[in-house]
Design a protein around this motif. Structure first.
Motif: not given
Length: 103
Positions: A83-84, A86-88
């Motif tokens: 998740d991290w 994908m976001q960053h």
């Protein structure tokens, strides 16, 4: 007529090992990951830490801030890391993140 290892004769072409597929080439995982997180020759500390964490390698000096960040990132649950990333990933790839930006 001479017989060569492999059952051919001296007129047979030499036996050759087929080339390795790109994914099995030494360093291919690191190359593939670098194409996602960025880096290459000018890798930032954050890119190096994420690369080490994802690959599970330890090429960083053990007491360095990069190694500490890599251990911290590697300790996250798989879904949290995913998740991290994908976001960053865009900022990470552009070299805009620092070690303090990593979870």
């Amino acid at each position: 007529m001479a017989v060569c290892p492999g059952g051919g004769n001296d007129l047979s072409p030499p036996l050759r090992r087929p080339p390795r597929p790109p994914s099995r080439r030494p360093g291919a995982q690191r190359d593939n990951l670098s194409s996602v997180v960025g880096g290459g020759r000018e890798t930032t500390a954050a890119q190096a830490a994420v690369t080490e964490a994802v690959l599970g390698t330890s090429t960083l000096p053990p007491d360095s801030p990069e190694a500490a960040a890599a251990r911290r990132f590697a300790a996250l649950p798989d879904q949290a890391r995913h998740d991290w990333l994908m976001q960053h990933v865009t900022a990470l790839r552009a070299g805009q993140l620092t070690l303090t930006d990593l979870p």
